[in-house]
Design an enzyme around this catalytic site. Structure first.
Site, PDB file in Angstrom:
ATOM      1  N   THR A   1      10.831  -7.355 -11.581  1.00 40.04           N
ATOM      2  CA  THR A   1      10.167  -8.662 -11.679  1.00 40.04           C
ATOM      3  C   THR A   1       9.066  -8.756 -10.634  1.00 40.04           C
ATOM      4  O   THR A   1       9.272  -8.422  -9.472  1.00 40.04           O
ATOM      5  CB  THR A   1      11.199  -9.796 -11.474  1.00 40.04           C
ATOM      6  OG1 THR A   1      12.206  -9.658 -12.477  1.00 40.04           O
ATOM      7  CG2 THR A   1      10.546 -11.167 -11.573  1.00 40.04           C
TER       8      THR A   1
ATOM      9  N   GLY B   1       0.820  -1.208   0.000  1.00 34.70           N
ATOM     10  CA  GLY B   1       0.000   0.000   0.000  1.00 34.70           C
ATOM     11  C   GLY B   1       0.855   1.259   0.000  1.00 34.70           C
ATOM     12  O   GLY B   1       0.511   2.261  -0.641  1.00 34.70           O
ATOM     13  N   THR B   2       1.973   1.220   0.700  1.00 34.19           N
ATOM     14  CA  THR B   2       2.848   2.393   0.768  1.00 34.19           C
ATOM     15  C   THR B   2       3.349   2.762  -0.624  1.00 34.19           C
ATOM     16  O   THR B   2       3.322   3.939  -1.018  1.00 34.19           O
ATOM     17  CB  THR B   2       4.037   2.106   1.708  1.00 34.19           C
ATOM     18  OG1 THR B   2       3.518   1.828   3.014  1.00 34.19           O
ATOM     19  CG2 THR B   2       5.008   3.262   1.759  1.00 34.19           C
TER      20      THR B   2
ATOM     21  N   CYS C   1       2.425   1.334  12.327  1.00 29.86           N
ATOM     22  CA  CYS C   1       3.481   2.099  11.670  1.00 29.86           C
ATOM     23  C   CYS C   1       3.957   3.244  12.559  1.00 29.86           C
ATOM     24  O   CYS C   1       5.045   3.744  12.394  1.00 29.86           O
ATOM     25  CB  CYS C   1       2.974   2.636  10.344  1.00 29.86           C
ATOM     26  SG  CYS C   1       1.993   1.450   9.449  1.00 29.86           S
TER      27      CYS C   1
ATOM     28  N   HIS D   1      -2.035  -7.515   2.580  1.00 27.20           N
ATOM     29  CA  HIS D   1      -1.953  -8.075   3.938  1.00 27.20           C
ATOM     30  C   HIS D   1      -3.016  -7.536   4.885  1.00 27.20           C
ATOM     31  O   HIS D   1      -3.094  -7.954   6.034  1.00 27.20           O
ATOM     32  CB  HIS D   1      -0.552  -7.917   4.531  1.00 27.20           C
ATOM     33  CG  HIS D   1      -0.169  -6.531   4.949  1.00 27.20           C
ATOM     34  ND1 HIS D   1       0.080  -6.200   6.262  1.00 27.20           N
ATOM     35  CD2 HIS D   1       0.035  -5.409   4.232  1.00 27.20           C
ATOM     36  CE1 HIS D   1       0.426  -4.927   6.332  1.00 27.20           C
ATOM     37  NE2 HIS D   1       0.407  -4.424   5.111  1.00 27.20           N
TER      38      HIS D   1
ATOM     39  N   ASN E   1      -7.056   4.119   9.241  1.00 27.47           N
ATOM     40  CA  ASN E   1      -6.432   2.937   9.822  1.00 27.47           C
ATOM     41  C   ASN E   1      -6.394   2.959  11.343  1.00 27.47           C
ATOM     42  O   ASN E   1      -6.273   1.925  11.977  1.00 27.47           O
ATOM     43  CB  ASN E   1      -5.015   2.771   9.269  1.00 27.47           C
ATOM     44  CG  ASN E   1      -4.230   4.053   9.248  1.00 27.47           C
ATOM     45  OD1 ASN E   1      -4.673   5.041   8.677  1.00 27.47           O
ATOM     46  ND2 ASN E   1      -3.075   4.063   9.878  1.00 27.47           N
TER      47      ASN E   1
HETATM   48  N1  PLP Z   1      -2.617   3.198   3.872  1.00 26.85           N
HETATM   49  C1  PLP Z   1      -3.300   2.822   4.954  1.00 26.85           C
HETATM   50  C2  PLP Z   1      -4.618   3.472   5.258  1.00 26.85           C
HETATM   51  C3  PLP Z   1      -2.793   1.836   5.804  1.00 26.85           C
HETATM   52  O1  PLP Z   1      -3.481   1.464   6.881  1.00 26.85           O
HETATM   53  C4  PLP Z   1      -1.542   1.245   5.490  1.00 26.85           C
HETATM   54  C5  PLP Z   1      -0.937   0.249   6.398  1.00 26.85           C
HETATM   55  O2  PLP Z   1      -1.122   0.290   7.598  1.00 26.85           O
HETATM   56  C6  PLP Z   1      -0.878   1.667   4.330  1.00 26.85           C
HETATM   57  C7  PLP Z   1      -1.448   2.659   3.556  1.00 26.85           C
HETATM   58  C8  PLP Z   1       0.418   1.065   3.924  1.00 26.85           C
HETATM   59  O3  PLP Z   1       0.234  -0.236   3.421  1.00 26.85           O
HETATM   60  P1  PLP Z   1       1.421  -1.294   3.427  1.00 26.85           P
HETATM   61  O4  PLP Z   1       1.582  -1.774   4.817  1.00 26.85           O
HETATM   62  O5  PLP Z   1       0.956  -2.379   2.492  1.00 26.85           O
HETATM   63  O6  PLP Z   1       2.632  -0.601   2.897  1.00 26.85           O
END
Ligand code: PLP
Length: 388
Positions: free
Chosen positions: A236, A70-71, A322, A200, A150
Site C-alpha cells: 500500500t 532513495g535507498t 549514513c 527528504h 552526497n
Molecule cells: N543516494 C544518495 C546520493 C544519497 O545521498 C542518499 C541519502 O543520503 C541516498 C541515496 C538514500 O536515500 P534515502 O535516505 O531516501 O534512503
C-alpha cells in the site's frame, strides 16, 4: 534556534509540503486501491504527485515507481535490472564514490556471481567517461553513476556517460537523490533508463522516494505482494508521503535565483574556512552542488568537531549521515586519494532555503572558538595562528 547546515542529510519539511500532506493524514484516509470515494481521493493524490514528478524530469507518469526512499529506489534499479538481464550478461559497472545504497546493492549481486567493476575517480571526485567506455564488455548490462555526490557535492558528467552506455546497449542508472534538489533533470538528455529520487532531500517527507523506469525496461520487482505501482513495487502506497513528495517537487526551480544565492553563501563560508590553517576543500572546485561546502581539517576528528559545533548551535556533518558513527574514514574521501588521517577530519556543511548570511557568519565564529580548542586536545598544533 540552531543553525542547520545538514541539508544533504535531510532538508527539513517545508510548510507548504506539510499543508499539502495534512488532508491525507486526516480526512482523505482511504486506501488508494479501494474503489469507493475515499480510495479514489487517495488515488487522485498519488496520480497528481506522479504527474508533477514525471513532468519535472521529462518522463511519462507511468514511468515513475514510488518507493520508500532513495535507498529502495537504488536497490530496485540495480537488483531489479541486474536480475532481469541475466540472459544477456552479469556484468555491472559503478563508481567508488556511490552512496552505500548502490555499492551494497552491487556487492550483493557480486556475491551471487555477478562481475562488478568499481571505477575510480580523480582527485576532484569525477568519473572519466573514457573509463566507463573501457570497462564495458559484451556482458555488461547495467551502469550506475550518481549525478552528484552526497559528501563532496561533485557533479558527474552524466550525459556523456549516458551516451556511451546507450551506444553499447546496456542500461544506465543515475542516482539523482542529491542532484534533484538543485538542478533540473532531463532523463532524455542524460539518456538515462533509471533515475533514483528521494523526497527528504528536497523539503519533502522522509521515507518516500521514486524510481524513474524508462518504458520497456525489464525489471524484476524486489518486494513481492500486491499489484501496486504497475506490479513493480508491491505494498500500500504511502499516500501522504507521496503527496508531500509531489508538493516538494512542484516547488523546485520556482525561485530562479536560489542556486546563485546558495553559491554566494557557500563561497563566503568556504573562504572563511580556508582562512584557517590546515583546511582543504574536498570535491570539485566548480562542478559541485551550489549548497555543498566540504573540507578536511588537519588535526581534528570530524566527529569531535561536529559534536563541538553542535554545542555552539551549529548542526553539521562529517562525511554523510549514513556513515557517521562509523569510525572508518569515508570511502568517498579515500576514493579521492585523501590520506586516511586527513579523511578523519572531514566536515560537510550543506546549506538550504532558510540559510542566511548571518548563519554563515555564526558558523565561522563558532569555528574560531572550537577549532583551536580541539586541536589543543588532540595534541596537534595548527601550523600557523588561527586568524581572529
Ligand atoms: N543516494 C544518495 C546520493 C544519497 O545521498 C542518499 C541519502 O543520503 C541516498 C541515496 C538514500 O536515500 P534515502 O535516505 O531516501 O534512503
Amino acid at each position: 534556534m540552531a543553525v542547520y547546515l545538514d541539508h544533504a542529510a535531510t532538508s527539513p519539511l517545508l510548510p507548504e509540503v506539510l499543508e499539502a500532506m495534512l488532508p491525507y493524514l486526516t480526512t482523505h484516509g482511504g486506501n488508494p486501491s479501494s474503489l469507493h470515494a475515499s480510495g479514489r481521493r487517495a488515488r487522485q493524490g498519488i496520480d497528481e504527485a506522479r504527474e508533477i514528478i514525471a513532468q519535472g524530469i521529462g518522463a511519462q507518469p507511468r514511468e515513475i515507481v514510488f518507493t520508500a526512499g532513495g535507498t529502495e529506489a537504488d536497490n530496485l534499479a540495480i537488483k531489479g535490472v541486474g536480475w532481469a538481464a541475466t540472459s544477456r550478461g552479469r556484468h555491472v559497472i559503478t563508481t567508488a564514490v556511490e552512496h552505500k545504497a548502490v555499492l551494497n546493492a552491487t556487492a550483493i549481486l557480486e556475491r551471487s556471481g555477478f562481475e562488478v567493476t568499481v571505477l575510480p575517480v580523480d582527485a576532484d571526485g569525477r568519473v572519466d567517461p573514457i573509463d566507463v567506455a573501457a570497462a564495458m564488455t559484451e556482458r555488461t548490462t547495467l551502469v550506475s553513476v550518481m549525478a552528484a555526490n552526497n559528501e563532496v557535492g561533485t557533479i558527474q558528467p552524466v550525459a556523456a556517460i549516458g551516451e556511451i552506455v546507450r551506444g553499447h546497449g546496456a542500461k544506465f542508472h543515475v542516482d539523482a537523490v542529491q542532484f534533484a534538489a538543485h538542478e533540473a533533470i532531463d532523463v532524455d538528455a542524460w539518456q538515462a533508463d533509471l533515475v533514483s529520487l528521494s523526497a527528504h532531500k528536497l523539503g519533502g517527507p522522509q521515507g518516500v522516494g521514486a524510481l524513474f523506469v524508462r518504458r520497456g525496461i525489464q525489471m524484476l520487482p524486489q518486494i513481492q505482494g500486491g499489484s501496486q505501482e504497475r506490479q513493480r513495487r508491491a505494498g500500500t502506497e504511502n499516500v501522504a508521503g507521496i503527496v508531500g513528495f509531489g508538493a516538494a517537487y512542484r516547488r523546485l526551480g520556482s525561485d530562479a535565483g536560489e542556486p546563485d544565492r546558495l553559491r554566494a553563501l557557500s563561497g563566503r563560508l568556504l573562504q572563511g574556512l580556508l582562512a584557517f590553517d590546515g583546511v582543504t576543500l574536498t570535491g570539485h572546485p566548480e562542478n559541485r552542488l551550489p549548497n555543498n561546502v566540504s573540507v578536511v581539517i588537519d588535526g581534528v576528528e570530524g566527529g569531535d568537531l561536529v559534536a563541538a559545533l553542535d554545542l555552539e548551535g551549529i548542526e553539521s556533518s562529517t562525511g554523510s549521515a549514513c556513515t557517521s558513527g562509523n569510525t572508518e574514514p569515508s570511502h568517498v574521501l579515500l576514493a579521492l586519494g585523501i590520506e586516511p588521517h586527513l579523511a578523519h577530519g572531514s566536515l560537510r556543511l550543506t546549506l538550504g532555503p532558510e540559510t542566511s548570511e548571518a548563519d554563515i557568519d555564526a558558523t565561522l565564529a563558532a569555528l574560531h572558538t572550537v577549532l583551536p580548542r580541539l586541536r589543543n586536545i588532540s595534541g596537534v598544533r595548527p601550523k600557523a595562528t588561527v586568524p581572529a
